[in-house]
Motif scaffolding. Sequence first.
Motif, mmCIF file in Angstrom:
data_model
loop_
_atom_site.group_PDB
_atom_site.id
_atom_site.type_symbol
_atom_site.label_atom_id
_atom_site.label_comp_id
_atom_site.label_asym_id
_atom_site.label_seq_id
_atom_site.Cartn_x
_atom_site.Cartn_y
_atom_site.Cartn_z
ATOM 1 N N SER A 185 0.828 -1.215 0.000
ATOM 2 C CA SER A 185 0.000 0.000 0.000
ATOM 3 C C SER A 185 0.861 1.263 0.000
ATOM 4 N N GLU A 186 1.979 1.217 0.730
ATOM 5 C CA GLU A 186 2.863 2.394 0.772
ATOM 6 C C GLU A 186 3.568 2.595 -0.559
ATOM 7 N N LEU A 187 4.028 1.497 -1.144
ATOM 8 C CA LEU A 187 4.688 1.601 -2.445
ATOM 9 C C LEU A 187 3.696 2.036 -3.521
ATOM 10 N N ASP A 188 2.470 1.542 -3.434
ATOM 11 C CA ASP A 188 1.440 1.917 -4.405
ATOM 12 C C ASP A 188 1.138 3.415 -4.350
ATOM 13 N N GLU A 189 1.141 3.975 -3.139
ATOM 14 C CA GLU A 189 0.877 5.416 -2.993
ATOM 15 C C GLU A 189 1.960 6.239 -3.691
ATOM 16 N N ILE A 190 3.230 5.816 -3.527
ATOM 17 C CA ILE A 190 4.338 6.533 -4.185
ATOM 18 C C ILE A 190 4.247 6.357 -5.695
ATOM 19 N N LEU A 191 3.894 5.131 -6.148
ATOM 20 C CA LEU A 191 3.741 4.884 -7.581
ATOM 21 C C LEU A 191 2.593 5.708 -8.169
ATOM 22 N N GLN A 192 1.524 5.893 -7.375
ATOM 23 C CA GLN A 192 0.398 6.713 -7.831
ATOM 24 C C GLN A 192 0.833 8.166 -8.027
ATOM 25 N N GLU A 193 1.612 8.681 -7.072
ATOM 26 C CA GLU A 193 2.107 10.053 -7.212
ATOM 27 C C GLU A 193 3.063 10.159 -8.387
ATOM 28 N N GLN A 194 3.853 9.111 -8.623
ATOM 29 C CA GLN A 194 4.750 9.111 -9.772
ATOM 30 C C GLN A 194 3.958 9.173 -11.070
ATOM 31 N N ALA A 195 2.854 8.407 -11.134
ATOM 32 C CA ALA A 195 2.016 8.400 -12.341
ATOM 33 C C ALA A 195 1.364 9.760 -12.566
ATOM 34 N N GLU A 196 0.941 10.410 -11.466
ATOM 35 C CA GLU A 196 0.276 11.706 -11.582
ATOM 36 C C GLU A 196 1.230 12.799 -12.036
ATOM 37 N N THR A 197 2.513 12.658 -11.728
ATOM 38 C CA THR A 197 3.490 13.683 -12.100
ATOM 39 C C THR A 197 4.371 13.244 -13.276
ATOM 40 N N LYS A 198 4.022 12.138 -13.897
ATOM 41 C CA LYS A 198 4.838 11.624 -14.998
ATOM 42 C C LYS A 198 4.875 12.620 -16.153
ATOM 43 N N GLY A 199 6.052 12.879 -16.655
ATOM 44 C CA GLY A 199 6.213 13.823 -17.756
ATOM 45 C C GLY A 199 6.279 15.274 -17.309
ATOM 46 N N MET A 200 6.021 15.524 -16.024
ATOM 47 C CA MET A 200 6.079 16.891 -15.496
ATOM 48 C C MET A 200 7.489 17.170 -14.977
ATOM 49 N N ARG A 201 8.022 18.298 -15.370
ATOM 50 C CA ARG A 201 9.309 18.707 -14.797
ATOM 51 C C ARG A 201 9.058 19.448 -13.488
ATOM 52 N N ALA A 202 10.100 19.633 -12.720
ATOM 53 C CA ALA A 202 9.970 20.356 -11.453
ATOM 54 C C ALA A 202 9.531 21.793 -11.716
ATOM 55 N N SER A 203 8.534 22.226 -10.974
ATOM 56 C CA SER A 203 8.014 23.581 -11.163
ATOM 57 C C SER A 203 9.028 24.621 -10.686
ATOM 58 N N ARG A 204 8.973 25.787 -11.323
ATOM 59 C CA ARG A 204 9.776 26.923 -10.867
ATOM 60 C C ARG A 204 8.896 27.811 -9.995
ATOM 61 N N PRO A 205 9.482 28.531 -9.048
ATOM 62 C CA PRO A 205 8.661 29.305 -8.110
ATOM 63 C C PRO A 205 7.665 30.239 -8.779
ATOM 64 N N TRP A 206 8.101 30.957 -9.829
ATOM 65 C CA TRP A 206 7.198 31.916 -10.473
ATOM 66 C C TRP A 206 6.048 31.228 -11.201
ATOM 67 N N GLU A 207 6.241 29.967 -11.565
ATOM 68 C CA GLU A 207 5.161 29.254 -12.246
ATOM 69 C C GLU A 207 4.002 28.937 -11.300
ATOM 70 N N LEU A 208 4.316 28.769 -10.021
ATOM 71 C CA LEU A 208 3.250 28.485 -9.068
ATOM 72 C C LEU A 208 2.300 29.671 -8.917
ATOM 73 N N PHE A 209 2.814 30.886 -9.106
ATOM 74 C CA PHE A 209 1.972 32.078 -8.968
ATOM 75 C C PHE A 209 0.942 32.186 -10.092
ATOM 76 N N THR A 210 1.213 31.530 -11.213
ATOM 77 C CA THR A 210 0.272 31.590 -12.333
ATOM 78 C C THR A 210 -0.545 30.310 -12.498
ATOM 79 N N ASP A 211 -0.314 29.337 -11.628
ATOM 80 C CA ASP A 211 -1.024 28.057 -11.707
ATOM 81 C C ASP A 211 -2.252 28.105 -10.790
ATOM 82 N N ARG A 212 -3.422 28.166 -11.387
ATOM 83 C CA ARG A 212 -4.655 28.298 -10.614
ATOM 84 C C ARG A 212 -4.913 27.079 -9.729
ATOM 85 N N SER A 213 -4.413 25.921 -10.133
ATOM 86 C CA SER A 213 -4.698 24.696 -9.393
ATOM 87 C C SER A 213 -4.000 24.646 -8.031
#
Length: 455
Positions: free
Chosen positions: A226-254
């Motif tokens: 269950s613990e490994l599955d949770e990390i794998l789920q987060e990996q799937a949700e962020t797959k293909g996403m690069r690390a956000s830059r601070p200024w990008e968070l200010f324009t991200d409504r989500s």
Amino acid sequence: MVTSAAIGGTLQYGYNLAIMNAPTIFIQNFVNETFRERWDIQLQDYQVTLVWTVIVSIFSLGGLSGSLIAGPMTIRFGRKKCLLLNNIFLMAGAVLALSSRAAKSFEMIIISRVLVGINAGISMNVQPMYFGESAPKHLRGAVSLSSAVFTAFGVVLGQVIGLREILGSEPCWQYLLASNAIPGLIQLLTLPWFPESPRYLLIDRGDKEACVKALRQLRGCEVQSSELDEILQEQAETKGMRASRPWELFTDRSVRWQLLSVMIISSAMQLCGNDSIYFYASYVFKEAGISDEAIQYVTIGTGTCEFTACIIANCAYFSSLPTCKQHKISWMPYLSMTCIFTYILSFGMGPAGVTGILPTEIFNQAARPAAYMIAGSMMWLNLFITGMIFPFLVSELSQFCFVPFGAVCLLAALYVGLFLPETKGKTLSVITSEFHKLNFKAQEKQCSSATQAQG
């Protein structure tokens, strides 16, 4: 792992806050003597206070710089290696502090404080991230709260080492300023034996085998699916996403309300004035009517209060009127002292522990380093502002110097009560869905209205 990371991490923040109080008079005299020997100038009291305020508060600007470089460092080097490399700034600062007296240079103390501040700024961001990503869900809060426990322990330790009987005397103040190298050395000797953050290994590096090995070492048993599955789920949700830059968070409504929450709470943590008490404890207690001989011992009580409160908060997880009368009633100084201790206790049971955890719990892996950079920047910037104005607040407002801080506490409490969702025992996806309702509340109302109109 917690002890090894924290002893050279958030403990350093508390320790370096506290050790500057004991040598106040000695360093002020050193600054005065330096000006007299170099330029034959006798500084006035307000000029000495100004230089001293810069020496104390420059630590915060170093912390601000550290919080800004912490994000890129954690992405490039990982959480554990970042904490180890961070000791370069600490050791350089300790050498400068130790040499400043022999070199007759108060500028070396200022540079030392900047470097030590950078060290604290990095560790205050990276350590909670490291803990939050390594701990199991049911212990994540308690493990993350340990950052606050070690910060408070660092304050107490700094106050004890700063006693005149130990290193707080006139001949030894340079050794006191350099004594922060010892916890850093302990970390360098012990932290390499512990694993990297499992989430970093899997989500950022894509190394599932190393992740499982790290989890097995940290848990002392086979990894639960269950613990490994949770990390794998987060990996799937962020797959293909690069690390956000601070200024990008200010324009991200989500992440609008998540970002607003960490900015407000990180700012309130410093604008409540608690940490400034450690910087200027002598000023505060002298104004409260405590005798000069007793101040150094009373000061230890401030750190002990926060340390005790943090431990109580961890277990739980599993001041104007008196000072108005202090010169008229003999026991009022002690009531004033009690009020200050109570103020610190409430800080230790609330903001001290929760603030560091929050970005880990409400941001995903891609946005987390940037979120910590923003939160850390707000914390250090506001600590600098508070540290610069606090002596002048004490001198100008006297017994009312805590009234502005009380107003900040009230406003922050209202925001937390009205807008911040509960995170205890919830997965990131559940917390994200609750914030989604806040972030897109207007759009959902419009969609609902449009559906009703069509009906």
